[in-house]
Design a protein around this motif. Structure first.
Motif, PDB file in Angstrom:
ATOM      1  N   THR A 198       5.702  -4.172  -6.518  1.00  0.00           N
ATOM      2  CA  THR A 198       6.793  -4.149  -5.546  1.00  0.00           C
ATOM      3  C   THR A 198       7.991  -4.929  -6.077  1.00  0.00           C
ATOM      4  OG1 THR A 198       7.406  -4.499  -3.215  1.00  0.00           O
ATOM      5  CG2 THR A 198       6.032  -6.194  -4.223  1.00  0.00           C
ATOM      6  N   ASP A 199       9.162  -4.517  -5.690  1.00  0.00           N
ATOM      7  CA  ASP A 199      10.393  -5.233  -6.030  1.00  0.00           C
ATOM      8  C   ASP A 199      10.935  -5.860  -4.755  1.00  0.00           C
ATOM      9  OD1 ASP A 199      12.645  -6.188  -7.364  1.00  0.00           O
ATOM     10  OD2 ASP A 199      13.764  -4.351  -7.002  1.00  0.00           O
ATOM     11  N   GLY A 200      10.280  -6.936  -4.329  1.00  0.00           N
ATOM     12  CA  GLY A 200      10.646  -7.619  -3.098  1.00  0.00           C
ATOM     13  C   GLY A 200       9.670  -7.300  -1.988  1.00  0.00           C
ATOM     14  N   SER A 201       9.534  -8.244  -1.061  1.00  0.00           N
ATOM     15  CA  SER A 201       8.590  -8.063   0.035  1.00  0.00           C
ATOM     16  C   SER A 201       8.923  -9.027   1.157  1.00  0.00           C
ATOM     17  CB  SER A 201       7.159  -8.317  -0.459  1.00  0.00           C
ATOM     18  OG  SER A 201       6.260  -8.335   0.614  1.00  0.00           O
ATOM     19  N   TYR A 202       8.875  -8.540   2.378  1.00  0.00           N
ATOM     20  CA  TYR A 202       9.101  -9.414   3.531  1.00  0.00           C
ATOM     21  C   TYR A 202       7.876 -10.248   3.863  1.00  0.00           C
ATOM     22  CZ  TYR A 202      13.454  -7.008   4.348  1.00  0.00           C
ATOM     23  OH  TYR A 202      14.717  -6.508   4.208  1.00  0.00           O
ATOM     24  N   SER A 203       6.725  -9.909   3.267  1.00  0.00           N
ATOM     25  CA  SER A 203       5.497 -10.635   3.598  1.00  0.00           C
ATOM     26  C   SER A 203       5.402 -11.986   2.898  1.00  0.00           C
ATOM     27  CB  SER A 203       4.273  -9.775   3.260  1.00  0.00           C
ATOM     28  OG  SER A 203       4.167  -9.566   1.873  1.00  0.00           O
ATOM     29  N   ASP A 252       0.833  -1.199   0.000  1.00  0.00           N
ATOM     30  CA  ASP A 252       0.000   0.000   0.000  1.00  0.00           C
ATOM     31  C   ASP A 252       0.871   1.253   0.000  1.00  0.00           C
ATOM     32  OD1 ASP A 252      -2.392   1.336  -0.049  1.00  0.00           O
ATOM     33  OD2 ASP A 252      -2.677   1.266   2.123  1.00  0.00           O
ATOM     34  N   ASP A 253       1.837   1.276  -0.909  1.00  0.00           N
ATOM     35  CA  ASP A 253       2.730   2.431  -0.951  1.00  0.00           C
ATOM     36  C   ASP A 253       2.664   3.160  -2.288  1.00  0.00           C
ATOM     37  OD1 ASP A 253       4.092   0.762  -2.670  1.00  0.00           O
ATOM     38  OD2 ASP A 253       5.917   0.642  -1.482  1.00  0.00           O
ATOM     39  N   GLY A 254       1.595   2.897  -3.045  1.00  0.00           N
ATOM     40  CA  GLY A 254       1.435   3.575  -4.328  1.00  0.00           C
ATOM     41  C   GLY A 254       2.492   3.204  -5.346  1.00  0.00           C
ATOM     42  N   GLY A 255       3.092   2.045  -5.204  1.00  0.00           N
ATOM     43  CA  GLY A 255       4.105   1.593  -6.151  1.00  0.00           C
ATOM     44  C   GLY A 255       5.511   2.069  -5.846  1.00  0.00           C
ATOM     45  N   GLN A 256       5.708   2.753  -4.707  1.00  0.00           N
ATOM     46  CA  GLN A 256       7.044   3.266  -4.389  1.00  0.00           C
ATOM     47  C   GLN A 256       8.058   2.154  -4.180  1.00  0.00           C
ATOM     48  OE1 GLN A 256       6.973   6.137  -1.236  1.00  0.00           O
ATOM     49  NE2 GLN A 256       5.371   7.353  -2.209  1.00  0.00           N
ATOM     50  N   SER A 257       7.607   0.973  -3.756  1.00  0.00           N
ATOM     51  CA  SER A 257       8.532  -0.146  -3.569  1.00  0.00           C
ATOM     52  C   SER A 257       8.783  -0.902  -4.870  1.00  0.00           C
ATOM     53  CB  SER A 257       7.992  -1.108  -2.502  1.00  0.00           C
ATOM     54  OG  SER A 257       6.726  -1.604  -2.880  1.00  0.00           O
ATOM     55  N   ALA A 258       8.095  -0.501  -5.928  1.00  0.00           N
ATOM     56  CA  ALA A 258       8.295  -1.124  -7.239  1.00  0.00           C
ATOM     57  C   ALA A 258       9.557  -0.573  -7.893  1.00  0.00           C
ATOM     58  CB  ALA A 258       7.088  -0.865  -8.134  1.00  0.00           C
ATOM     59  N   LEU A 259      10.107  -1.348  -8.808  1.00  0.00           N
ATOM     60  CA  LEU A 259      11.333  -0.958  -9.497  1.00  0.00           C
ATOM     61  C   LEU A 259      11.082   0.106 -10.554  1.00  0.00           C
ATOM     62  CD1 LEU A 259      14.351  -1.666  -9.615  1.00  0.00           C
ATOM     63  CD2 LEU A 259      13.774  -3.499 -11.203  1.00  0.00           C
ATOM     64  N   GLY A 260       9.882   0.098 -11.130  1.00  0.00           N
ATOM     65  CA  GLY A 260       9.563   1.016 -12.218  1.00  0.00           C
ATOM     66  C   GLY A 260       9.958   0.416 -13.553  1.00  0.00           C
ATOM     67  N   ARG A 286       7.040  -9.514 -14.600  1.00  0.00           N
ATOM     68  CA  ARG A 286       7.623  -8.282 -15.146  1.00  0.00           C
ATOM     69  C   ARG A 286       6.841  -7.054 -14.676  1.00  0.00           C
ATOM     70  NH1 ARG A 286       7.783  -5.502 -20.671  1.00  0.00           N
ATOM     71  NH2 ARG A 286       9.991  -4.961 -20.877  1.00  0.00           N
ATOM     72  N   THR A 287       5.524  -7.086 -14.839  1.00  0.00           N
ATOM     73  CA  THR A 287       4.680  -5.971 -14.403  1.00  0.00           C
ATOM     74  C   THR A 287       4.671  -5.864 -12.888  1.00  0.00           C
ATOM     75  OG1 THR A 287       3.309  -6.095 -16.388  1.00  0.00           O
ATOM     76  CG2 THR A 287       2.329  -5.029 -14.462  1.00  0.00           C
ATOM     77  N   PHE A 288       4.714  -7.007 -12.205  1.00  0.00           N
ATOM     78  CA  PHE A 288       4.733  -7.025 -10.743  1.00  0.00           C
ATOM     79  C   PHE A 288       5.901  -6.206 -10.203  1.00  0.00           C
ATOM     80  CE2 PHE A 288       6.382  -9.122  -6.895  1.00  0.00           C
ATOM     81  CZ  PHE A 288       5.292  -8.978  -6.039  1.00  0.00           C
ATOM     82  N   VAL A 289       7.121  -6.466 -10.669  1.00  0.00           N
ATOM     83  CA  VAL A 289       8.278  -5.733 -10.134  1.00  0.00           C
ATOM     84  C   VAL A 289       8.313  -4.296 -10.629  1.00  0.00           C
ATOM     85  CG1 VAL A 289       9.701  -7.764  -9.676  1.00  0.00           C
ATOM     86  CG2 VAL A 289       9.911  -6.613 -11.859  1.00  0.00           C
ATOM     87  N   ALA A 290       7.730  -4.042 -11.790  1.00  0.00           N
ATOM     88  CA  ALA A 290       7.713  -2.673 -12.314  1.00  0.00           C
ATOM     89  C   ALA A 290       6.684  -1.798 -11.607  1.00  0.00           C
ATOM     90  CB  ALA A 290       7.420  -2.686 -13.815  1.00  0.00           C
ATOM     91  N   GLU A 291       5.515  -2.372 -11.274  1.00  0.00           N
ATOM     92  CA  GLU A 291       4.407  -1.540 -10.787  1.00  0.00           C
ATOM     93  C   GLU A 291       3.950  -1.817  -9.359  1.00  0.00           C
ATOM     94  OE1 GLU A 291       1.188  -1.902 -13.566  1.00  0.00           O
ATOM     95  OE2 GLU A 291       2.355  -1.024 -15.223  1.00  0.00           O
TER      96      GLU A 291
END
Length: 187
Positions: free
Chosen positions: A56-61, A21-29, A49-54
């Motif tokens: 999140t790029d990694g998650s502790y959950s 819930d960070d508006g994509g800030q944790s995503a790679l873009g 591909r879209t997952f890491v771009a939009e």
């Protein structure tokens, strides 16, 4: 499993499972994804591909147990003495191989094949600990499939392989985890 275009339903499953819930800030873009792909000479399979771009790029959950590592990262327990990873080279397997149960004589060829299983044609998604690594195949005949690779062997994930009831690929793997099912619920 569409590896070239992200299915909106798959992306909804991924967003719900990770609840980022960070508006994509944790995503790679997209710029970061394209730079990674250019550096390694690959195109990541969808929907990862879209997952890491939009999303999140990694998650502790999770998944897996110790969380999803970022695209360009390896789990902390990966080790420093491994051969250099080459994502351009195809992932060498298309069926389960339990080298611990292989009765053939150990050889240099077998050792090289094991190195390629760990280090060619896949990205490491994360670990369940104790040397159990989840990989997403990015080149070769099993592109888009998730594999569990351990010190004992390598096993593909997805109902078509007979070890689980889950759909194949990254979205199927995440959906299975989110439903709190055992990884290998068909055996």
């Amino acid at each position: 499993m569409n590896l070239e275009q992200a299915d909106p339903e798959d992306l909804a499953v991924l967003r719900a499972a990770f609840a980022v819930d960070d508006g994509g800030q944790s995503a790679l873009g997209w710029e970061g994804v394209r730079a990674f792909e250019a550096e390694h000479g690959i195109v990541l399979p969808e929907p990862y591909r879209t997952f890491v771009a939009e999303i999140t790029d990694g998650s502790y959950s999770g998944p897996p147990d110790y969380g999803l590592v970022g695209l360009a990262e390896l789990p902390d327990d990966w080790g420093d003495d491994r051969p250099e990873r080459d994502l351009r080279q195809p992932f060498p397997l298309t069926s389960q191989w339990l080298w611990e149960e292989d009765d053939s004589e150990p050889s240099e060829e077998t050792d090289l094949l094991m190195d390629r299983v760990f280090d060619h044609g896949s990205i490491v998604l994360g670990t369940d600990g104790c040397g159990m690594y989840w990989h997403l195949v990015v080149t070769g005949p099993h592109r888009g499939h998730v594999w569990l690779i351990t010190g004992e062997g390598a096993t593909p994930f997805g109902a078509e392989f007979g070890f689980t009831t889950a759909e194949p690929g990254f979205a199927g793997w995440v959906e299975h985890w989110a439903a709190n099912k055992p990884w290998f619920d068909a055996t």
